[in-house]
Scaffold this motif. Structure first.
Motif, mmCIF file in Angstrom:
data_model
loop_
_atom_site.group_PDB
_atom_site.id
_atom_site.type_symbol
_atom_site.label_atom_id
_atom_site.label_comp_id
_atom_site.label_asym_id
_atom_site.label_seq_id
_atom_site.Cartn_x
_atom_site.Cartn_y
_atom_site.Cartn_z
ATOM 1 N N ALA A 1 -33.735 37.391 -6.576
ATOM 2 C CA ALA A 1 -32.509 36.612 -6.371
ATOM 3 C C ALA A 1 -32.265 35.737 -7.467
ATOM 4 O O ALA A 1 -31.002 35.521 -7.699
ATOM 5 N N GLU A 2 -33.199 35.137 -8.305
ATOM 6 C CA GLU A 2 -32.974 34.312 -9.472
ATOM 7 C C GLU A 2 -32.289 35.260 -10.568
ATOM 8 O O GLU A 2 -30.939 34.597 -11.108
ATOM 9 N N THR A 3 -32.633 36.499 -10.661
ATOM 10 C CA THR A 3 -31.839 37.514 -11.551
ATOM 11 C C THR A 3 -30.333 37.568 -11.343
ATOM 12 O O THR A 3 -29.297 37.455 -12.074
ATOM 13 N N MET B 1 -28.788 35.465 -9.504
ATOM 14 C CA MET B 1 -27.841 34.353 -9.414
ATOM 15 C C MET B 1 -27.401 33.772 -10.979
ATOM 16 O O MET B 1 -26.421 32.914 -11.034
ATOM 17 N N MET B 2 -28.421 34.244 -11.935
ATOM 18 C CA MET B 2 -28.214 33.761 -13.101
ATOM 19 C C MET B 2 -26.773 33.822 -13.631
ATOM 20 O O MET B 2 -26.100 32.766 -14.157
ATOM 21 N N PRO B 3 -25.846 34.755 -13.537
ATOM 22 C CA PRO B 3 -24.562 34.937 -14.082
ATOM 23 C C PRO B 3 -23.758 33.904 -13.364
ATOM 24 O O PRO B 3 -22.994 33.095 -14.225
ATOM 25 N N THR B 4 -23.856 33.619 -12.128
ATOM 26 C CA THR B 4 -22.995 32.404 -11.387
ATOM 27 C C THR B 4 -23.559 31.145 -11.773
ATOM 28 O O THR B 4 -22.342 30.403 -12.105
ATOM 29 N N TRP B 5 -24.791 30.961 -12.095
ATOM 30 C CA TRP B 5 -25.301 29.422 -12.427
ATOM 31 C C TRP B 5 -24.656 29.422 -13.743
ATOM 32 O O TRP B 5 -24.431 28.140 -14.211
ATOM 33 N N ARG B 6 -24.925 30.385 -14.709
ATOM 34 C CA ARG B 6 -24.335 30.208 -16.039
ATOM 35 C C ARG B 6 -23.008 29.821 -16.129
ATOM 36 O O ARG B 6 -22.394 28.831 -16.930
ATOM 37 N N GLU B 7 -22.062 30.403 -15.452
ATOM 38 C CA GLU B 7 -20.699 30.256 -15.365
ATOM 39 C C GLU B 7 -20.341 28.782 -14.831
ATOM 40 O O GLU B 7 -19.454 27.995 -15.403
ATOM 41 N N GLN B 8 -21.318 28.506 -13.522
ATOM 42 C CA GLN B 8 -20.929 27.013 -13.180
ATOM 43 C C GLN B 8 -21.251 25.967 -14.291
ATOM 44 O O GLN B 8 -20.506 25.123 -14.457
ATOM 45 N N ARG B 9 -22.254 26.353 -15.017
ATOM 46 C CA ARG B 9 -22.751 25.208 -15.930
ATOM 47 C C ARG B 9 -21.844 25.247 -17.365
ATOM 48 O O ARG B 9 -21.446 24.051 -17.566
ATOM 49 N N ILE B 10 -21.273 26.289 -17.657
ATOM 50 C CA ILE B 10 -20.218 26.473 -18.709
ATOM 51 C C ILE B 10 -19.193 25.761 -18.220
ATOM 52 O O ILE B 10 -18.558 24.987 -19.012
#
Length: 183
Positions: free
Chosen positions: A60-62, A64-73
């Motif tokens: 699940a973490e793997t 979700m990482m692209p979404t989380w990265r995009e949100q942080r950026i």
């Protein structure tokens, strides 16, 4: 009153008055096993909701990482813009804005001066509603240089944070990247 959990989106909703679930929903799910966990850490097995095991969490973490990265950026970019818009540099005791409108004014003044259509002294807005008078080309270069340096430093700090976000391979690494830049 019933509550419903969507099996795919994991969004809980209250009964709309019909008491009937919509497509792909669980009526009155037992959420006790996942209290305090983010929805990405849940697994829905049939009508049961349980915490994900280690393998499922990693998967699940793997995912979700692209979404989380995009949100942080997106958040870093917004903060960079806010820092520049709210920023100011001190020139002879006057706070000169680093906002985009002031950058455009300085750029326009430079172009007009280069074409011989403007001369000094010229006034620019201060952040307190007052003015700063640019007295000469040398003074202009100093003011414009201070504003440009502030803007470039804010952007460089944002780029460095974005690089850290992109380098993160786990949620813990991503969470360790903190944007503590003051507005």
């Amino acid at each position: 009153m019933a509550t419903f959990l969507h099996r795919t989106t994991k969004i809980l909703r209250d009964d709309d008055g019909t008491g009937l679930p919509r497509e792909n929903e669980i009526r009155n799910p037992d959420m006790s096993a996942v209290v305090g966990l983010a929805s990405w850490q849940w697994v829905i097995d049939g009508d049961a909701v349980r915490p994900a095991n280690a393998i499922e969490l990693t998967s699940a973490e793997t995912a979700m990482m692209p979404t989380w990265r995009e949100q942080r950026i997106v958040a870093i970019n917004a903060r960079t813009a806010a820092i520049i818009e709210a920023g100011a540099v001190q020139v002879n005791g006057v706070s000169v804005s680093t906002a985009l409108t002031n950058q455009v004014s300085l750029s326009t003044l430079k172009q007009l001066a280069d074409m011989g259509l403007a001369s000094y002294p010229q006034q620019v807005s201060a952040t307190n509603g007052g003015i700063y008078t640019i007295t000469s080309g040398t003074d202009f270069r100093r003011v414009a240089g201070l504003v440009a340096k502030f803007v470039m430093d804010a952007k460089a700090a944002g780029r460095a944070l974005r690089q850290q976000v992109l380098a993160a391979t786990t949620k813990a690494q991503l969470d360790a990247v903190q944007d503590n830049r003051a507005l």
